[in-house]
Enzyme design. Structure first.
Site, PDB file in Angstrom:
ATOM      1  N   LYS A  78       0.829  -1.202   0.000  1.00 14.80           N
ATOM      2  CA  LYS A  78       0.000   0.000   0.000  1.00 14.80           C
ATOM      3  C   LYS A  78       0.869   1.260   0.000  1.00 14.80           C
ATOM      4  O   LYS A  78       0.629   2.199  -0.763  1.00 14.80           O
ATOM      5  CB  LYS A  78      -0.917   0.008   1.231  1.00 14.80           C
ATOM      6  CG  LYS A  78      -2.027  -1.028   1.219  1.00 14.80           C
ATOM      7  CD  LYS A  78      -2.835  -0.952   2.509  1.00 14.80           C
ATOM      8  CE  LYS A  78      -3.947  -1.983   2.551  1.00 14.80           C
ATOM      9  NZ  LYS A  78      -4.727  -1.923   3.815  1.00 14.80           N
TER      10      LYS A  78
ATOM     11  N   ALA B 258      -1.271   1.038   6.443  1.00 11.04           N
ATOM     12  CA  ALA B 258      -1.477   0.015   7.457  1.00 11.04           C
ATOM     13  C   ALA B 258      -2.417  -1.066   6.926  1.00 11.04           C
ATOM     14  O   ALA B 258      -3.209  -0.832   6.009  1.00 11.04           O
ATOM     15  CB  ALA B 258      -2.056   0.638   8.734  1.00 11.04           C
ATOM     16  N   ASP B 259      -2.319  -2.237   7.530  1.00 12.13           N
ATOM     17  CA  ASP B 259      -3.227  -3.333   7.201  1.00 12.13           C
ATOM     18  C   ASP B 259      -3.506  -4.108   8.480  1.00 12.13           C
ATOM     19  O   ASP B 259      -2.584  -4.388   9.258  1.00 12.13           O
ATOM     20  CB  ASP B 259      -2.620  -4.250   6.135  1.00 12.13           C
ATOM     21  CG  ASP B 259      -3.671  -5.141   5.490  1.00 12.13           C
ATOM     22  OD1 ASP B 259      -4.549  -4.603   4.801  1.00 12.13           O
ATOM     23  OD2 ASP B 259      -3.629  -6.370   5.691  1.00 12.13           O
ATOM     24  N   SER B 260      -4.778  -4.440   8.701  1.00 14.25           N
ATOM     25  CA  SER B 260      -5.187  -5.058   9.959  1.00 14.25           C
ATOM     26  C   SER B 260      -6.017  -6.309   9.736  1.00 14.25           C
ATOM     27  O   SER B 260      -6.776  -6.408   8.768  1.00 14.25           O
ATOM     28  CB  SER B 260      -6.013  -4.071  10.797  1.00 14.25           C
ATOM     29  OG  SER B 260      -5.317  -2.874  11.057  1.00 14.25           O
TER      30      SER B 260
ATOM     31  N   ALA C 170      -0.164  -4.138  10.789  1.00 15.21           N
ATOM     32  CA  ALA C 170       1.157  -3.863  10.241  1.00 15.21           C
ATOM     33  C   ALA C 170       1.162  -2.441   9.707  1.00 15.21           C
ATOM     34  O   ALA C 170       0.207  -2.010   9.056  1.00 15.21           O
ATOM     35  CB  ALA C 170       1.493  -4.843   9.117  1.00 15.21           C
TER      36      ALA C 170
END
Length: 233
Positions: free
Chosen positions: A54, A78-80, A115
């Site tokens: 991203k 971010a990635d969740s 992250a």
């Protein structure tokens, strides 16, 4: 050094809300990647790969901007997902999928992991000084993004990557309560089919760790960086 423009590489409601509460200016440039194309057997490394992709996608968008302006950017991506017994639970595809996720997580303690990938990017006009040869070198110095052949030179100055985990405990719900829950709110927008900031339901009973991490943007990682660049004081 010029204070960088903060770029949120996400259309996430939760992340936007967190930055808005800080009262600082920022811009939103969502990444255009297809998250489903990014795979990894390890759920945590998967999150890190997605957050990195991203950030690098938005970095590429900024690098290829033809406007020759001098500017610094701080890209926050971010990635969740929720992780339980080695399985990951991201955004629900539809209401039925949301029910499946709720039933899998309810009455248990799972890890909510986010992250983050934060990149400092500086762009400056490329001065040809009347020589056509100078423009041959107008390329990006970034290792991980395509070269930009325009009137400016962009270079990655710094990068920070991190993985934050929070333990979240939920209570059980009846089938009727689950039906009301997934009918009333659109959980296709939220990882693990819940959002602390969007619903009044007391489904989450305990949080052990960072609250902002569960919203989708851990401040324990972000705030020191924002202070370093004097975006906040």
């Amino acid at each position: 050094m010029q204070t960088p423009t903060l770029i949120l590489a996400s259309a996430s409601i939760g992340r936007k809300g967190l930055l808005t509460k800080l009262g600082i200016p920022f811009e939103i440039i969502p990444s255009s990647i297809n998250e489903d194309d990014i795979l990894h057997q390890n759920p945590y490394k998967l999150l890190q790969k997605r957050a990195r992709a991203k950030a690098e996608n938005v970095l590429s968008q900024l690098t290829h901007n033809p406007q020759p302006t001098s500017h610094n950017f701080l890209i926050v991506a971010a990635d969740s997902e929720a992780v339980l017994d080695g399985k990951t639970y991201g955004k629900a595809k539809d209401r039925e999928d949301a029910k499946r996720i709720v039933k899998a997580l309810m009455g248990k303690t799972h890890e909510f992991a986010t992250a983050t990938c934060i990149i400092q990017l500086s762009c400056h006009p490329e001065h040809s000084e009347g020589s056509s040869e100078a423009k041959k070198h107008t390329v990006s110095d970034l290792d991980s993004s395509p070269s930009a052949q325009n009137d400016q030179r962009c270079k990655e100055q710094a990068r920070c990557e991190d993985l934050t985990k929070t333990r979240v405990t939920t209570q059980k719900m009846s089938d009727s309560e689950i039906n009301q829950y997934v009918t009333r709110y659109d959980f296709t927008r939220f990882a693990a089919a819940y959002a602390l900031t969007e619903t009044p339901w007391d489904w989450v009973t305990k949080i052990d760790g960072s609250y902002t991490n569960v919203v989708g943007l851990p401040f324990k990682i972000l705030l020191p960086i924002l202070r370093k660049f004097k975006i906040i004081f």
